[in-house]
Write a protein that holds these residues in place. Structure first.
Motif, PDB file in Angstrom:
ATOM      1  N   SER A  44       0.879  -1.121  -0.138  1.00  0.00           N
ATOM      2  CA  SER A  44      -0.095   0.068  -0.001  1.00  0.00           C
ATOM      3  C   SER A  44       0.889   1.195   0.134  1.00  0.00           C
ATOM      4  O   SER A  44       2.018   1.183   0.709  1.00  0.00           O
ATOM      5  N   LYS A  52      -2.730  -7.280  -6.376  1.00  0.00           N
ATOM      6  CA  LYS A  52      -2.565  -7.500  -5.086  1.00  0.00           C
ATOM      7  C   LYS A  52      -2.032  -6.548  -4.300  1.00  0.00           C
ATOM      8  O   LYS A  52      -0.809  -6.202  -4.274  1.00  0.00           O
ATOM      9  N   ILE A  53      -2.434  -6.044  -3.162  1.00  0.00           N
ATOM     10  CA  ILE A  53      -2.136  -5.081  -2.357  1.00  0.00           C
ATOM     11  C   ILE A  53      -1.781  -5.791  -0.743  1.00  0.00           C
ATOM     12  O   ILE A  53      -2.533  -6.413  -0.169  1.00  0.00           O
ATOM     13  N   CYS A  82      -5.894  -0.906   2.953  1.00  0.00           N
ATOM     14  CA  CYS A  82      -6.900  -0.240   1.711  1.00  0.00           C
ATOM     15  C   CYS A  82      -8.058   0.728   2.325  1.00  0.00           C
ATOM     16  O   CYS A  82      -8.781   0.264   2.819  1.00  0.00           O
ATOM     17  N   SER A 117      -6.928  -9.023  -4.731  1.00  0.00           N
ATOM     18  CA  SER A 117      -6.679  -9.540  -3.384  1.00  0.00           C
ATOM     19  C   SER A 117      -6.296  -8.401  -2.547  1.00  0.00           C
ATOM     20  O   SER A 117      -5.294  -7.886  -2.507  1.00  0.00           O
ATOM     21  N   LEU A 118      -6.645  -8.679  -1.455  1.00  0.00           N
ATOM     22  CA  LEU A 118      -6.398  -7.652  -0.289  1.00  0.00           C
ATOM     23  C   LEU A 118      -6.188  -8.502   0.914  1.00  0.00           C
ATOM     24  O   LEU A 118      -6.341  -7.836   2.057  1.00  0.00           O
ATOM     25  N   SER A 159      -4.913  -7.586   5.001  1.00  0.00           N
ATOM     26  CA  SER A 159      -4.752  -6.347   4.837  1.00  0.00           C
ATOM     27  C   SER A 159      -5.885  -5.650   5.979  1.00  0.00           C
ATOM     28  O   SER A 159      -6.783  -6.244   6.492  1.00  0.00           O
ATOM     29  N   ILE A 173      -8.936  -3.142   5.642  1.00  0.00           N
ATOM     30  CA  ILE A 173     -10.013  -2.563   4.894  1.00  0.00           C
ATOM     31  C   ILE A 173     -11.149  -1.677   5.578  1.00  0.00           C
ATOM     32  O   ILE A 173     -11.533  -2.154   6.596  1.00  0.00           O
ATOM     33  N   ILE A 201     -10.734 -10.993   0.474  1.00  0.00           N
ATOM     34  CA  ILE A 201     -10.456 -10.455   1.333  1.00  0.00           C
ATOM     35  C   ILE A 201     -10.440 -11.169   2.845  1.00  0.00           C
ATOM     36  O   ILE A 201     -10.620 -10.752   4.107  1.00  0.00           O
ATOM     37  N   CYS A 256      -8.813 -10.684   6.665  1.00  0.00           N
ATOM     38  CA  CYS A 256      -8.599  -9.168   6.809  1.00  0.00           C
ATOM     39  C   CYS A 256      -9.204  -8.404   7.855  1.00  0.00           C
ATOM     40  O   CYS A 256     -10.052  -8.970   8.557  1.00  0.00           O
TER      41      CYS A 256
END
Length: 305
Positions: A157, A179-180, A184, A203-204, A207, A209, A229, A232
């Motif tokens: 990110s 993909k991060i 986010c 794709s997160l 992460s 979110i 997700i 996450c």
């Protein structure tokens, strides 16, 4: 020929296809250790495109220390020299045939190293580069302009995403996968919607979110087919001074918005070890604490390696 005698073949007379098959079992360190210098036949085999579809540097890490100011890491000079030497040999042998390039999350590439690599990988389709601490805006933008065939990117990110997404939109017409590896927020999600409306896979996993960011992704990426997700930390962020709230499950309004997706991966189970790790790390994974393979994994098969 007398009985009992045999024909002794020299190494340089070995069939090229057999040499290539043998070299395919070598890792990047073995491929760049000097085998191409043995003889002309070995060099020809060492340059075969089959060996260089993927340049996998996921086992190479920088020797670094964290520092309080940008770029927040200091990389030992010897570590930089090792990477530069390896890149020069590998990119010379590959002859522009590399399609996939993978860096470790603790391999801190410099602008010069990235530009050098981009110039010699004009056909690149997939880039996995989780660490951008030493890469400036001009460095990554210069590289993206050279990668017109880029289709897939794994990245951290970043605080100012519009310049990058705009560069991808301008230059990479077949770009479809992202993909991060990091938070986010609304700005990031809005940037994706503005510049990459044709994104198909996102794709997160692992992460943080923002709930409103997730809604933007689901509503404003009309061509999105796959969303991950899993594990996450989903946050509801009300106006101040109200505190942030970690959501334990997806409500019906969000689930309805996922109905158009071909694949939707999610896991928010309190008993899930991976979800527990994400919560303990507050949605910013400390990958070094876990199994080495974990950061390479993804529920989306095309993003795993």
């Amino acid at each position: 020929m007398e009985d009992g005698s045999s024909i002794v073949r020299r190494w340089e007379e070995m069939d090229i296809d057999i040499l290539v098959r043998i070299f395919q079992s070598f890792d990047i360190f073995e491929l760049t250790s000097g085998i191409a210098q043995v003889c002309s036949a070995w060099r020809l085999a060492a340059c075969d495109p089959l060996l260089w579809k993927t340049l996998d540097l996921s086992m190479l890490k920088s020797n670094f220390i964290k520092i309080p100011l940008e770029p927040y890491v200091y990389v030992d000079g010897r570590s930089d020299k090792i990477l530069t030497r390896l890149l020069k040999i590998a990119l010379n042998l590959s002859r522009g045939n590399i399609l996939t390039l993978i860096f470790h999350y603790n391999l801190y590439v410099s602008d010069d190293q990235l530009t050098y690599t981009a110039e010699r990988c004009p056909r690149l389709k997939r880039l996995v580069m989780p660490a951008w601490n030493r890469i400036k805006k001009t460095g990554i933008c210069t590289a993206i302009r050279m990668w017109e065939d880029l289709e897939s990117l794994t990245m951290p990110s970043i605080s100012n995403p519009p310049y990058l997404m705009e560069e991808i939109a301008k230059n990479c017409k077949n770009f479809a996968e992202l993909k991060i590896m990091g938070p986010c927020d609304i700005i990031f999600a809005s940037t994706l919607a503005a510049y990459l409306p044709n994104l198909k896979v996102l794709s997160l996993r692992f992460s943080t979110i923002w709930k409103d960011a997730l809604i933007i992704i689901l509503e404003r990426l009309p061509n999105l087919e796959v969303l991950n997700i899993s594990h996450c930390l989903l946050l509801e962020v009300p106006p101040p001074p109200a505190p942030r709230k970690v959501l334990k499950e997806l409500d019906e309004s969000i689930l309805e918005k996922t109905s158009h997706l071909r694949d939707f991966f999610t896991c928010m189970d309190d008993l899930c070890v991976m979800c527990q790790r994400a919560r303990n790390d507050e949605g910013l994974m400390r990958w070094y604490k876990y199994e080495e393979w974990l950061w390479k994994a993804d529920e989306v098969r095309s993003l795993a390696f």
